[in-house]
Design a protein around this motif. Structure first.
Motif, PDB file in Angstrom:
ATOM      1  N   ILE A   3      14.550  41.855 161.107  1.00  0.00           N
ATOM      2  CA  ILE A   3      14.476  43.196 160.870  1.00  0.00           C
ATOM      3  C   ILE A   3      13.056  43.356 161.898  1.00  0.00           C
ATOM      4  O   ILE A   3      11.933  42.755 161.684  1.00  0.00           O
ATOM      5  N   THR A   4      13.252  44.556 162.641  1.00  0.00           N
ATOM      6  CA  THR A   4      11.991  44.978 163.150  1.00  0.00           C
ATOM      7  C   THR A   4      11.569  46.322 162.742  1.00  0.00           C
ATOM      8  O   THR A   4      12.251  47.234 162.084  1.00  0.00           O
ATOM      9  N   PHE A   5      10.323  46.544 162.908  1.00  0.00           N
ATOM     10  CA  PHE A   5       9.654  47.820 162.211  1.00  0.00           C
ATOM     11  C   PHE A   5       9.117  48.497 163.519  1.00  0.00           C
ATOM     12  O   PHE A   5       8.211  48.087 164.198  1.00  0.00           O
ATOM     13  N   TRP A  18      13.137  51.130 160.583  1.00  0.00           N
ATOM     14  CA  TRP A  18      13.824  49.495 160.407  1.00  0.00           C
ATOM     15  C   TRP A  18      14.923  49.300 161.424  1.00  0.00           C
ATOM     16  O   TRP A  18      15.800  50.571 161.220  1.00  0.00           O
ATOM     17  N   SER A 111      15.273  45.388 151.604  1.00  0.00           N
ATOM     18  CA  SER A 111      13.952  46.029 151.441  1.00  0.00           C
ATOM     19  C   SER A 111      12.858  44.755 150.883  1.00  0.00           C
ATOM     20  O   SER A 111      11.708  44.869 151.421  1.00  0.00           O
ATOM     21  N   ALA A 114      12.115  43.089 154.245  1.00  0.00           N
ATOM     22  CA  ALA A 114      11.305  43.582 154.973  1.00  0.00           C
ATOM     23  C   ALA A 114       9.845  43.768 154.353  1.00  0.00           C
ATOM     24  O   ALA A 114       8.906  43.526 155.034  1.00  0.00           O
ATOM     25  N   ALA A 118       6.645  41.896 156.176  1.00  0.00           N
ATOM     26  CA  ALA A 118       5.170  43.021 156.426  1.00  0.00           C
ATOM     27  C   ALA A 118       4.116  42.468 155.646  1.00  0.00           C
ATOM     28  O   ALA A 118       2.846  42.605 156.028  1.00  0.00           O
ATOM     29  N   ALA A 222      11.408  52.952 150.681  1.00  0.00           N
ATOM     30  CA  ALA A 222      12.392  52.584 151.405  1.00  0.00           C
ATOM     31  C   ALA A 222      13.602  53.216 151.363  1.00  0.00           C
ATOM     32  O   ALA A 222      14.190  53.257 150.274  1.00  0.00           O
ATOM     33  N   GLY A 256       9.785  53.626 154.826  1.00  0.00           N
ATOM     34  CA  GLY A 256      10.384  52.822 156.066  1.00  0.00           C
ATOM     35  C   GLY A 256      11.817  53.394 155.801  1.00  0.00           C
ATOM     36  O   GLY A 256      12.458  53.765 154.722  1.00  0.00           O
ATOM     37  N   MET A 258      15.932  52.745 157.421  1.00  0.00           N
ATOM     38  CA  MET A 258      16.807  51.981 158.095  1.00  0.00           C
ATOM     39  C   MET A 258      18.005  52.903 158.090  1.00  0.00           C
ATOM     40  O   MET A 258      18.534  53.125 157.295  1.00  0.00           O
TER      41      MET A 258
END
Length: 284
Positions: A3-5, A18, A111, A114, A118, A222, A256, A258
């Motif tokens: 997962i990228t943010f 996300w 989540s 994620a 993080a 999220a 966040g 997604m």
């Protein structure tokens, strides 16, 4: 990372969009599968690019997990197609509810991943086992450098919805307001104590007594939704009102989103992949 943010500037909170990285999708599926099987240590090993340890699945855990990842049920589809008008109406409601519950539980697991990416040095509770479970969707604590005091408590709300703005304003902001008013202090305390008891060499009572409650408490929201929920190329409107509801400094509020092309289809496809991986791991 699976997962990228992508960070976005907002006065409401520390916000990020996300995204699942396709080339690492199989890794995400494997992590989620181990989490569903209640093998959190193996999920963490995958995150750290280590080999998981082979463990036998207990009882009917794997079968139960696959059932939770499967929606709608075959019998409901059959009744929707060939039942009486009353049966069709009931089946339609059950189908919609089963998909909502499947997606909600699946996104809680995503989540969790994620949050682990993080906040790698924090302590977190495991994702829920029961669908539509009550209580906080996630609970995270960070300790001070001495590892004896609670530095911050992060309360998480995870939602998967085709209409997230309505859900946020009607449900999430209400829950956060209740927390700020002290109406859920007993639940927070219970989760805090439970999580602290998993940490070695800490005086739980001393750590709890030393918490400066309001200053330690933070919020994380999220959301999984469809890309058609973007406005002017952004999801920021979904969490409008976060600052007014939660208060505190900017860094105490995190959110966040997604986005999927279609959130129900996207999470449904992911659920099928996780179910297949669960069967592979458990050998069923």
């Amino acid at each position: 990372m699976p997962i990228t943010f992508s960070q976005a500037s907002s006065p409401e909170c520390e916000f990020s969009e996300w995204k699942i990285i396709n080339r690492n999708r199989a890794k995400l599926v494997e992590i989620v599968a181990y989490l569903y099987l209640r093998q959190e240590e193996n999920a963490q090993r995958i995150i750290e690019a280590l080999e998981p340890k082979m463990r036998a699945s207990k009882g009917k855990v794997a079968e139960n997990v696959v059932r939770k990842l499967t929606a709608p049920r075959t019998r409901d589809i059959e009744q929707l197609q060939s039942g009486t008008d009353e049966q069709k109406k009931a089946a339609k409601n059950r189908i919609e509810t089963s998909i909502i519950h499947r997606d909600g539980l699946l996104f809680q697991h995503i989540s969790w991943i994620a949050a682990r990416l993080a906040l790698p040095n924090c302590y977190m509770n495991s994702p829920h086992v029961r669908q539509a479970d009550k209580g906080f969707d996630g609970f995270i604590i960070e300790l001070s450098g001495s590892m004896q005091e609670v530095k911050r408590i992060v309360l998480c709300e995870d939602k998967a919805s085709i209409a997230p703005r309505n859900l946020i304003t009607s449900s999430v902001w209400t829950e956060i307001a209740e927390i700020r008013n002290g109406m859920r202090d007993d639940e927070i305390l219970a989760d805090l104590v439970t999580l602290l008891k998993t940490i070695p060499n800490i005086d739980v009572e001393q750590a709890v007594d030393a918490v400066f409650w309001e200053n330690s408490r933070e919020f994380r929201v999220a959301v999984a939704t469809s890309v058609n929920q973007k406005k002017n190329g952004s999801y920021l409107h979904i969490i409008a009102g976060f600052e007014a509801t939660a208060g505190g400094e900017l860094e105490t509020r995190t959110a966040g989103v997604m986005g999927f092309e279609d959130v129900r289809k996207g999470l449904g496809l992911l659920a099928d992949e996780v179910a297949a991986k669960v069967k592979e791991i458990a050998g069923v």
